[in-house]
Write a protein that holds these residues in place. Structure first.
Motif, PDB file in Angstrom:
ATOM      1  N   UNK A  61       0.833  -1.204   0.000  1.00  0.00           N
ATOM      2  CA  UNK A  61       0.000   0.000   0.000  1.00  0.00           C
ATOM      3  C   UNK A  61       0.869   1.257   0.000  1.00  0.00           C
ATOM      4  N   UNK A  62       1.973   1.207   0.720  1.00  0.00           N
ATOM      5  CA  UNK A  62       2.869   2.366   0.772  1.00  0.00           C
ATOM      6  C   UNK A  62       3.567   2.577  -0.572  1.00  0.00           C
ATOM      7  N   UNK A  63       3.849   1.486  -1.278  1.00  0.00           N
ATOM      8  CA  UNK A  63       4.435   1.618  -2.610  1.00  0.00           C
ATOM      9  C   UNK A  63       3.463   2.344  -3.531  1.00  0.00           C
ATOM     10  N   UNK A  64       2.199   1.971  -3.491  1.00  0.00           N
ATOM     11  CA  UNK A  64       1.191   2.665  -4.311  1.00  0.00           C
ATOM     12  C   UNK A  64       1.089   4.132  -3.915  1.00  0.00           C
ATOM     13  N   UNK A  65       1.102   4.395  -2.616  1.00  0.00           N
ATOM     14  CA  UNK A  65       0.965   5.774  -2.151  1.00  0.00           C
ATOM     15  C   UNK A  65       2.145   6.620  -2.610  1.00  0.00           C
ATOM     16  N   UNK A  66       3.333   6.037  -2.624  1.00  0.00           N
ATOM     17  CA  UNK A  66       4.507   6.750  -3.115  1.00  0.00           C
ATOM     18  C   UNK A  66       4.283   7.264  -4.534  1.00  0.00           C
ATOM     19  N   UNK A  67       3.741   6.433  -5.400  1.00  0.00           N
ATOM     20  CA  UNK A  67       3.595   6.823  -6.804  1.00  0.00           C
ATOM     21  C   UNK A  67       2.543   7.896  -7.010  1.00  0.00           C
ATOM     22  N   UNK A  68       1.660   8.086  -6.023  1.00  0.00           N
ATOM     23  CA  UNK A  68       0.692   9.184  -6.139  1.00  0.00           C
ATOM     24  C   UNK A  68       1.403  10.538  -6.138  1.00  0.00           C
ATOM     25  N   UNK A  69       2.578  10.595  -5.518  1.00  0.00           N
ATOM     26  CA  UNK A  69       3.328  11.849  -5.471  1.00  0.00           C
ATOM     27  C   UNK A  69       3.781  12.289  -6.856  1.00  0.00           C
ATOM     28  N   UNK A  70       3.765  11.367  -7.809  1.00  0.00           N
ATOM     29  CA  UNK A  70       4.234  11.680  -9.164  1.00  0.00           C
ATOM     30  C   UNK A  70       3.105  12.092 -10.105  1.00  0.00           C
ATOM     31  N   UNK A  71       1.894  12.109  -9.631  1.00  0.00           N
ATOM     32  CA  UNK A  71       0.763  12.453 -10.494  1.00  0.00           C
ATOM     33  C   UNK A  71       0.961  13.830 -11.123  1.00  0.00           C
ATOM     34  N   UNK A  72       0.791  13.894 -12.444  1.00  0.00           N
ATOM     35  CA  UNK A  72       0.892  15.157 -13.164  1.00  0.00           C
ATOM     36  C   UNK A  72       2.269  15.486 -13.692  1.00  0.00           C
ATOM     37  N   UNK A  73       3.270  14.667 -13.358  1.00  0.00           N
ATOM     38  CA  UNK A  73       4.635  14.950 -13.827  1.00  0.00           C
ATOM     39  C   UNK A  73       4.845  14.393 -15.231  1.00  0.00           C
ATOM     40  N   UNK A  74       5.482  15.166 -16.126  1.00  0.00           N
ATOM     41  CA  UNK A  74       5.726  14.692 -17.498  1.00  0.00           C
ATOM     42  C   UNK A  74       6.698  13.503 -17.490  1.00  0.00           C
ATOM     43  N   UNK A  75       6.298  12.407 -18.128  1.00  0.00           N
ATOM     44  CA  UNK A  75       7.121  11.199 -18.118  1.00  0.00           C
ATOM     45  C   UNK A  75       8.498  11.445 -18.730  1.00  0.00           C
ATOM     46  N   UNK A  76       8.558  12.235 -19.815  1.00  0.00           N
ATOM     47  CA  UNK A  76       9.845  12.496 -20.465  1.00  0.00           C
ATOM     48  C   UNK A  76      10.776  13.276 -19.543  1.00  0.00           C
ATOM     49  N   UNK A  77      10.210  14.208 -18.782  1.00  0.00           N
ATOM     50  CA  UNK A  77      11.034  14.990 -17.844  1.00  0.00           C
ATOM     51  C   UNK A  77      11.540  14.106 -16.709  1.00  0.00           C
ATOM     52  N   UNK A  78      10.692  13.216 -16.232  1.00  0.00           N
ATOM     53  CA  UNK A  78      11.105  12.288 -15.176  1.00  0.00           C
ATOM     54  C   UNK A  78      12.260  11.422 -15.666  1.00  0.00           C
ATOM     55  N   UNK A  79      12.154  10.911 -16.891  1.00  0.00           N
ATOM     56  CA  UNK A  79      13.226  10.073 -17.444  1.00  0.00           C
ATOM     57  C   UNK A  79      14.512  10.867 -17.630  1.00  0.00           C
ATOM     58  N   UNK A  80      14.371  12.095 -18.097  1.00  0.00           N
ATOM     59  CA  UNK A  80      15.553  12.943 -18.299  1.00  0.00           C
ATOM     60  C   UNK A  80      16.286  13.190 -16.987  1.00  0.00           C
TER      61      UNK A  80
END
Length: 243
Positions: A61-80
Motif C-alpha cells: 500500500x505504501x508503494x502505491x501511495x509513493x507513486x501518487x506523489x508523481x501524479x501530473x509529472x511529465x514522463x519524459x522529464x522524469x526520465x531525463x
C-alpha cells in the motif's frame, strides 16, 4: 559438459545500491523542478510514508501511495532527470555495494542472465540495469496518460509476494532453466518470497530475520570482496546492451 543456464535475480535498494532509489530520486527531482518547496514536498512524502509504515501499513500500500506523489509529472522529464540523477549519484563513492556489484558482474561474465527485481520504477532502474548488464527489469510500472504520470500503477507493486509471482513467471517462461541452479540476492524480509524460489539464495548484509528464515542461504557482506559464484504482479521491461 556445458554449464547449466542460470537466471540471477537481484533486489536493488540496499542490496545492489546503498541508497533507497525511490526516495533519493524523489528528493532530487522535486528539488530540481520546484526548488525549496519541492524539496520540502519530497521530505513530507517520505516522512508520511515512514510514519504509516511504522504504524503497520502494508508495504504494498505504501508503494502505491509513493507513486501518487508523481501524479501530473511529465514522463519524459522524469526520465531525463532520472538519467541526470544516476550520472551524479553513481559517480559518488559508495553508491554501489561493492560485493553485490562484483558478484552480479561475475555472474554476467559467466553467461548468466541478470534480472533486477524492485519496487522502484524503470526510469530510475534502467541506468543501473545497463551498468551491471541486467537484461530484464521486474518492477513497479507507473501508469502514463498522454505523456503524463497518472499517480497510479499498471498492475501491482513489485513488493513481497508480487516478487515471488514475478520470479515464478520468469522461470516458467524459461522451461529449460532449473530453479535449483538459479540465484537471488536480497537484503530485507520482503525479499523472502523471491529468495525462496531459487536454489541459491544470497542474503546481502546478513539480516538476522532472513537468516533465521533461510538458514541455508549464503550471506554476502556488502563491503566484502567476493568471487561470486488477468493478474499482473510486476511490470517487466526488457533491455538490450544499449540501455
Amino acid at each position: 559438459m556445458s554449464r547449466p543456464a542460470r537466471l540471477v535475480f537481484s533486489d536493488v535498494d540496499e542490496t545492489l545500491i546503498a541508497v533507497k532509489s525511490m526516495f533519493d530520486f524523489l528528493a532530487y527531482y522535486f528539488g530540481a523542478t520546484r526548488g525549496t518547496p519541492g524539496a520540502r514536498h519530497a521530505a513530507d512524502v517520505r516522512r508520511e510514508l515512514s510514519r504509516r509504515t511504522s504504524a503497520g501499513a502494508p508495504r504494498e500500500a505504501m508503494n502505491r501511495l509513493y507513486y501518487r506523489a508523481w501524479a501530473g509529472e511529465p514522463a519524459a522529464r522524469v526520465e531525463e532527470l532520472a538519467r541526470a540523477w544516476y550520472a551524479e549519484r553513481s559517480g559518488a563513492p559508495g553508491f554501489y555495494l561493492a560485493a553485490t556489484r562484483r558478484a552480479l558482474e561475475a555472474h554476467r561474465d559467466a553467461g548468466d542472465t541478470l534480472i533486477l527485481v524492485s519496487g522502484s520504477f524503470p526510469a530510475v532502474l534502467a541506468p543501473i540495469a545497463a551498468e551491471v548488464g541486467a537484461t530484464r527489469l521486474l518492477c513497479s510500472l507507473p501508469a502514463v496518460h498522454d505523456g503524463v504520470l497518472t499517480g497510479r500503477l499498471v498492475g501491482d507493486p513489485c513488493i513481497g509476494e508480487a516478487k515471488r509471482t514475478a520470479v515464478r513467471d520468469m522461470l516458467r517462461s524459461r522451461p529449460t532453466v532449473d530453479p535449483a541452479h538459479c540465484y537471488a540476492y536480497g537484503d530485507h524480509v520482503s525479499d523472502l518470497p523471491m529468495l525462496a524460489e531459487v536454489g541459491n539464495p544470497v542474503i546481502v548484509g546478513g539480516s538476522p530475520q532472513l537468516r533465521g528464515l533461510l538458514p541455508q542461504a549464503r550471506v554476502l557482506h556488502p563491503q566484502a570482496v567476493t568471487d561470486a559464484p488477468t493478474h499482473r504482479p510486476c511490470g517487466e521491461v526488457s533491455h538490450g546492451a544499449g540501455v
